[in-house]
Design a protein around this motif. Structure first.
Motif, PDB file in Angstrom:
ATOM      1  N   HIS A 234       0.832  -1.202   0.000  1.00  0.00           N
ATOM      2  CA  HIS A 234       0.000   0.000   0.000  1.00  0.00           C
ATOM      3  C   HIS A 234       0.870   1.258   0.000  1.00  0.00           C
ATOM      4  CE1 HIS A 234      -3.110   2.884   1.202  1.00  0.00           C
ATOM      5  NE2 HIS A 234      -3.999   1.969   0.874  1.00  0.00           N
ATOM      6  N   GLY A 235       0.447   2.260  -0.738  1.00  0.00           N
ATOM      7  CA  GLY A 235       1.213   3.499  -0.835  1.00  0.00           C
ATOM      8  C   GLY A 235       1.406   4.180   0.504  1.00  0.00           C
ATOM      9  N   TYR A 236       0.376   4.140   1.379  1.00  0.00           N
ATOM     10  CA  TYR A 236       0.503   4.788   2.687  1.00  0.00           C
ATOM     11  C   TYR A 236       1.582   4.110   3.522  1.00  0.00           C
ATOM     12  CZ  TYR A 236      -0.373   6.139   7.486  1.00  0.00           C
ATOM     13  OH  TYR A 236      -0.209   6.565   8.768  1.00  0.00           O
ATOM     14  N   THR A 237       1.626   2.788   3.477  1.00  0.00           N
ATOM     15  CA  THR A 237       2.650   2.070   4.242  1.00  0.00           C
ATOM     16  C   THR A 237       4.038   2.441   3.744  1.00  0.00           C
ATOM     17  OG1 THR A 237       1.077   0.223   4.386  1.00  0.00           O
ATOM     18  CG2 THR A 237       3.326  -0.192   5.107  1.00  0.00           C
ATOM     19  N   ARG A 238       4.196   2.585   2.436  1.00  0.00           N
ATOM     20  CA  ARG A 238       5.498   2.995   1.882  1.00  0.00           C
ATOM     21  C   ARG A 238       5.875   4.392   2.377  1.00  0.00           C
ATOM     22  NH1 ARG A 238       3.408   0.212  -2.732  1.00  0.00           N
ATOM     23  NH2 ARG A 238       2.686   2.162  -3.672  1.00  0.00           N
ATOM     24  N   GLN A 239       4.896   5.293   2.428  1.00  0.00           N
ATOM     25  CA  GLN A 239       5.167   6.648   2.933  1.00  0.00           C
ATOM     26  C   GLN A 239       5.566   6.604   4.409  1.00  0.00           C
ATOM     27  OE1 GLN A 239       1.754   9.140   2.244  1.00  0.00           O
ATOM     28  NE2 GLN A 239       1.608   8.582   0.085  1.00  0.00           N
ATOM     29  N   LEU A 240       4.905   5.742   5.165  1.00  0.00           N
ATOM     30  CA  LEU A 240       5.185   5.616   6.594  1.00  0.00           C
ATOM     31  C   LEU A 240       6.633   5.191   6.818  1.00  0.00           C
ATOM     32  CD1 LEU A 240       3.305   5.860   9.154  1.00  0.00           C
ATOM     33  CD2 LEU A 240       3.191   3.360   9.107  1.00  0.00           C
ATOM     34  N   LEU A 241       7.087   4.218   6.046  1.00  0.00           N
ATOM     35  CA  LEU A 241       8.446   3.705   6.216  1.00  0.00           C
ATOM     36  C   LEU A 241       9.494   4.699   5.739  1.00  0.00           C
ATOM     37  CD1 LEU A 241       7.912   0.003   5.036  1.00  0.00           C
ATOM     38  CD2 LEU A 241       7.902   0.904   7.360  1.00  0.00           C
ATOM     39  N   ALA A 242       9.098   5.579   4.808  1.00  0.00           N
ATOM     40  CA  ALA A 242      10.062   6.528   4.243  1.00  0.00           C
ATOM     41  C   ALA A 242      10.144   7.836   5.024  1.00  0.00           C
ATOM     42  CB  ALA A 242       9.688   6.836   2.788  1.00  0.00           C
ATOM     43  N   ALA A 243       9.355   7.954   6.096  1.00  0.00           N
ATOM     44  CA  ALA A 243       9.267   9.238   6.806  1.00  0.00           C
ATOM     45  C   ALA A 243      10.108   9.278   8.069  1.00  0.00           C
ATOM     46  CB  ALA A 243       7.806   9.525   7.160  1.00  0.00           C
ATOM     47  N   GLU A 244      11.004   8.330   8.283  1.00  0.00           N
ATOM     48  CA  GLU A 244      11.848   8.354   9.471  1.00  0.00           C
ATOM     49  C   GLU A 244      12.832   9.518   9.391  1.00  0.00           C
ATOM     50  OE1 GLU A 244      12.327   4.084  11.240  1.00  0.00           O
ATOM     51  OE2 GLU A 244      12.617   3.923   9.087  1.00  0.00           O
ATOM     52  N   PRO A 245      13.203  10.121  10.516  1.00  0.00           N
ATOM     53  CA  PRO A 245      14.004  11.359  10.511  1.00  0.00           C
ATOM     54  C   PRO A 245      15.310  11.279   9.734  1.00  0.00           C
ATOM     55  CG  PRO A 245      13.100  10.968  12.687  1.00  0.00           C
ATOM     56  CD  PRO A 245      12.778   9.755  11.878  1.00  0.00           C
ATOM     57  N   SER A 246      15.913  10.104   9.663  1.00  0.00           N
ATOM     58  CA  SER A 246      17.190   9.994   8.943  1.00  0.00           C
ATOM     59  C   SER A 246      17.053  10.322   7.463  1.00  0.00           C
ATOM     60  CB  SER A 246      17.751   8.578   9.109  1.00  0.00           C
ATOM     61  OG  SER A 246      16.812   7.615   8.656  1.00  0.00           O
ATOM     62  N   ALA A 247      15.827  10.273   6.931  1.00  0.00           N
ATOM     63  CA  ALA A 247      15.609  10.569   5.514  1.00  0.00           C
ATOM     64  C   ALA A 247      15.200  12.016   5.268  1.00  0.00           C
ATOM     65  CB  ALA A 247      14.528   9.627   4.960  1.00  0.00           C
ATOM     66  N   TRP A 248      15.059  12.820   6.330  1.00  0.00           N
ATOM     67  CA  TRP A 248      14.654  14.214   6.159  1.00  0.00           C
ATOM     68  C   TRP A 248      15.774  15.023   5.512  1.00  0.00           C
ATOM     69  CZ3 TRP A 248      12.340  15.595  11.647  1.00  0.00           C
ATOM     70  CH2 TRP A 248      11.268  14.735  11.908  1.00  0.00           C
ATOM     71  N   PRO A 249      15.447  16.136   4.868  1.00  0.00           N
ATOM     72  CA  PRO A 249      16.475  16.995   4.265  1.00  0.00           C
ATOM     73  C   PRO A 249      17.440  17.540   5.318  1.00  0.00           C
ATOM     74  CG  PRO A 249      14.279  17.600   3.490  1.00  0.00           C
ATOM     75  CD  PRO A 249      14.085  16.635   4.612  1.00  0.00           C
ATOM     76  N   THR A 250      18.667  17.817   4.903  1.00  0.00           N
ATOM     77  CA  THR A 250      19.637  18.418   5.814  1.00  0.00           C
ATOM     78  C   THR A 250      19.144  19.803   6.235  1.00  0.00           C
ATOM     79  OG1 THR A 250      21.433  17.252   4.708  1.00  0.00           O
ATOM     80  CG2 THR A 250      22.036  19.156   6.068  1.00  0.00           C
ATOM     81  N   PRO A 251      19.110  20.090   7.541  1.00  0.00           N
ATOM     82  CA  PRO A 251      18.522  21.352   8.016  1.00  0.00           C
ATOM     83  C   PRO A 251      19.401  22.567   7.747  1.00  0.00           C
ATOM     84  CG  PRO A 251      19.469  20.148   9.842  1.00  0.00           C
ATOM     85  CD  PRO A 251      19.591  19.249   8.658  1.00  0.00           C
ATOM     86  N   ARG A 252      18.755  23.720   7.688  1.00  0.00           N
ATOM     87  CA  ARG A 252      19.449  25.009   7.625  1.00  0.00           C
ATOM     88  C   ARG A 252      18.974  25.823   8.826  1.00  0.00           C
ATOM     89  NH1 ARG A 252      18.870  27.772   1.854  1.00  0.00           N
ATOM     90  NH2 ARG A 252      20.330  29.179   2.903  1.00  0.00           N
ATOM     91  N   PHE A 253      19.881  26.066   9.753  1.00  0.00           N
ATOM     92  CA  PHE A 253      19.501  26.725  10.998  1.00  0.00           C
ATOM     93  C   PHE A 253      19.631  28.243  10.874  1.00  0.00           C
ATOM     94  CE2 PHE A 253      21.100  22.514  12.358  1.00  0.00           C
ATOM     95  CZ  PHE A 253      19.909  22.024  12.874  1.00  0.00           C
ATOM     96  N   PRO A 254      18.725  28.992  11.516  1.00  0.00           N
ATOM     97  CA  PRO A 254      18.782  30.456  11.456  1.00  0.00           C
ATOM     98  C   PRO A 254      19.946  30.996  12.277  1.00  0.00           C
ATOM     99  CG  PRO A 254      17.090  29.754  13.000  1.00  0.00           C
ATOM    100  CD  PRO A 254      17.600  28.511  12.340  1.00  0.00           C
ATOM    101  N   ALA A 255      20.290  32.254  12.027  1.00  0.00           N
ATOM    102  CA  ALA A 255      21.353  32.908  12.791  1.00  0.00           C
ATOM    103  C   ALA A 255      20.898  33.113  14.238  1.00  0.00           C
ATOM    104  CB  ALA A 255      21.702  34.252  12.155  1.00  0.00           C
ATOM    105  N   LYS A 256      21.827  32.953  15.165  1.00  0.00           N
ATOM    106  CA  LYS A 256      21.518  33.128  16.584  1.00  0.00           C
ATOM    107  C   LYS A 256      21.554  34.608  16.952  1.00  0.00           C
ATOM    108  CE  LYS A 256      24.836  30.388  17.798  1.00  0.00           C
ATOM    109  NZ  LYS A 256      25.778  29.603  18.632  1.00  0.00           N
ATOM    110  N   GLY A 257      20.776  34.972  17.983  1.00  0.00           N
ATOM    111  CA  GLY A 257      20.751  36.342  18.474  1.00  0.00           C
ATOM    112  C   GLY A 257      21.532  36.475  19.770  1.00  0.00           C
TER     113      GLY A 257
END
Length: 477
Positions: A234-257
């Motif tokens: 099922h497509g939903y199950t495939r999406q579920l397995l692909a949504a673990e944090p290790s697959a997320w885009p590399t973050p871009r953090f804002p400048a600190k104040g």
């Protein structure tokens, strides 16, 4: 032992179906695991089997145990099964433990042994779960992960024929998760029945057996764990397995104040136990700091000290002056503790908006961004899922436009897809508000995606961590 059969199980609130007719077979020695989106009805299934559905929810269906038949909508009919036949590890351990009893007698009370033998068995169970030395503690002296393990020990003392485990690894570090997995596998090795409800895909893989994927109150896919969790149809199950944090885009953090708070020489502990001493920590405007540590190491305590919710034994916390108290916000590890249980959620939010003169449009927008139905506001806190309550907690905090958000395991009740959606909303909101984040988590991949700095609290010291890795897999066997 014979198989347990569930036929035509459904749950409704009198107006709409929340869980549509399910048929399940639990075979002795084989795990049955439910995965799926938050709020899909997984925990309702467990409550219906135990006869503990909160009003006005209604359960229907038939249950067959050892040749006897029971009506699932009748709590009085199911109550005789509690303890010897059915036992449940609930999603919210804080509600399962008696706050007036120490840990060891609570665990012993879950069994049927003579008093002396029961205490010995309780002590042994606690030791296996890494809780040796905690026997005389009260529940309020335990971390969330420790309370989870105590509740598990109590639920399994009676060696019931069926154990229903609702999110059993929530809030546990990798070592505690491995120990708990061993106990679940031991339950199966005794040819008992195990029904597990989880968002922890590593746990589902390790348990094996049969897996059901639930969405919108219906089973959309089921089959052997090896197939469903590696080659889903099922497509939903495939999406579920692909949504673990290790697959997320590399973050871009804002400048600190500028600096926001400083903890200097912090020392804290309980009784004779010292959690940390001489601890220094700083946070700047907009900064993202992730803290990881084993359960019970003092992560939540550290966050409480920085927010001023607790006072250190020694040391001091400096917070920048001129900031309204409500702009220092906390997301509790157990969101059920953060909501009045007998007041409808909508009333609580109405009071918040009125008290701080906030426009209602902000609430409406956050509900939409986090995938929550406005109708949830008409319910009590015990009538929504843990994942829904966790997101409502986040909305309540963000509406106050905090300068610092202390998020204590903020996604522990969320499935991977909802976690990804929620963290994306949180990331965007932090940037819009200019809010700093103090994130407590056991998930290294989540820490890497959300934390500009990642520190590990071990043996009373904060050290730089290297969280850029997959979450540790649970060993099988």
């Amino acid at each position: 032992m014979s198989a347990i059969h569930v036929k035509g199980l459904s749950v409704s609130d009198g107006r709409q179906a929340l869980l549509r007719e399910l048929n399940l077979t639990l075979s002795p020695g084989q795990a049955l695991t439910l995965i799926g989106e938050s709020g899909s009805g997984k925990s309702l299934l467990a409550q219906a089997l135990m006869g503990t559905l909160p009003e006005p929810l209604i359960g229907q269906g038939q249950l067959e145990v050892a040749g006897h038949h029971y009506n699932l909508g009748t709590a009085e009919e199911l109550r005789p099964l509690w303890g010897r036949q059915f036992a449940m590890l609930p999603q919210e351990p804080v509600l399962a433990l008696d706050p007036t009893m120490r840990v060891q007698p609570q665990v012993a009370e879950g069994g049927f042994a003579a008093p002396g033998e029961g205490r010995s068995q309780a002590r042994a169970s606690l030791a296996v779960l890494g809780l040796g030395g905690s026997e005389r503690h009260f529940p309020h002296q335990l971390s969330g992960g420790m309370a989870q393990r105590v509740a598990f020990a109590a639920a399994t003392q009676g060696q019931a024929q069926l154990l229903i485990a609702d999110e059993p690894t929530k809030g546990l570090d990798s070592g505690a998760r491995a120990n708990l997995l061993g106990m679940l596998q031991g339950y199966l090795a005794q040819q008992r029945h195990l029904l597990t409800i989880t968002h922890d895909l590593a746990l589902a893989r390790a348990l094996g057996g049969w897996v059901l994927v639930i969405r919108g109150g219906e089973v959309i896919e089921q089959g052997p764990a090896e197939r469903v969790l590696h080659q889903p149809a099922h497509g939903y199950t495939r999406q579920l397995l692909a949504a673990e944090p290790s697959a997320w885009p590399t973050p871009r953090f804002p400048a600190k104040g500028e600096w926001l708070l400083k903890g200097e020489g912090l020392c804290m502990g309980y009784g004779e136990q010292t959690l940390f001493e001489g601890l220094d920590v700083t946070l700047a405007e907009g900064e993202r700091l992730a803290v990881m540590a084993p359960s019970g190491a003092g992560k939540s305590t550290l966050g409480n000290l920085l927010l001023g919710l607790q006072q250190p034994r020694r040391g001091r916390v400096l917070r920048r002056e001129g900031i309204a108290p409500q702009r220092w916000q906390k997301l509790y590890q157990d969101p059920v503790q953060a909501f009045a249980s007998r007041v409808r959620l909508g009333t609580l939010f109405d009071d918040l908006l009125a008290r701080h003169r906030l426009p209602r449009q902000g609430l409406v927008e956050y509900l939409e961004r986090l995938g929550l139905e406005p109708s949830l506001l008409g319910r009590l806190s015990n009538q929504v899922s843990g994942g829904e309550l966790q997101r409502l907690s986040l909305i309540r905090a963000l509406l106050l436009r905090p300068v610092l958000l202390f998020a204590d395991e903020p996604t522990s009740r969320l499935d991977p897809l909802t976690q990804q959606q929620t963290m994306a909303c949180l990331d965007a909101s932090l940037g819009e508000i200019g809010c700093a984040l103090l994130l407590v988590t056991h998930d290294g991949a989540l820490a890497a995606r959300m934390g500009e700095r990642c520190l590990s609290l071990e043996r009373g010291e904060l050290r730089r961590a290297s969280p850029n890795r997959q979450p540790e897999a649970l060993a099988i066997g």
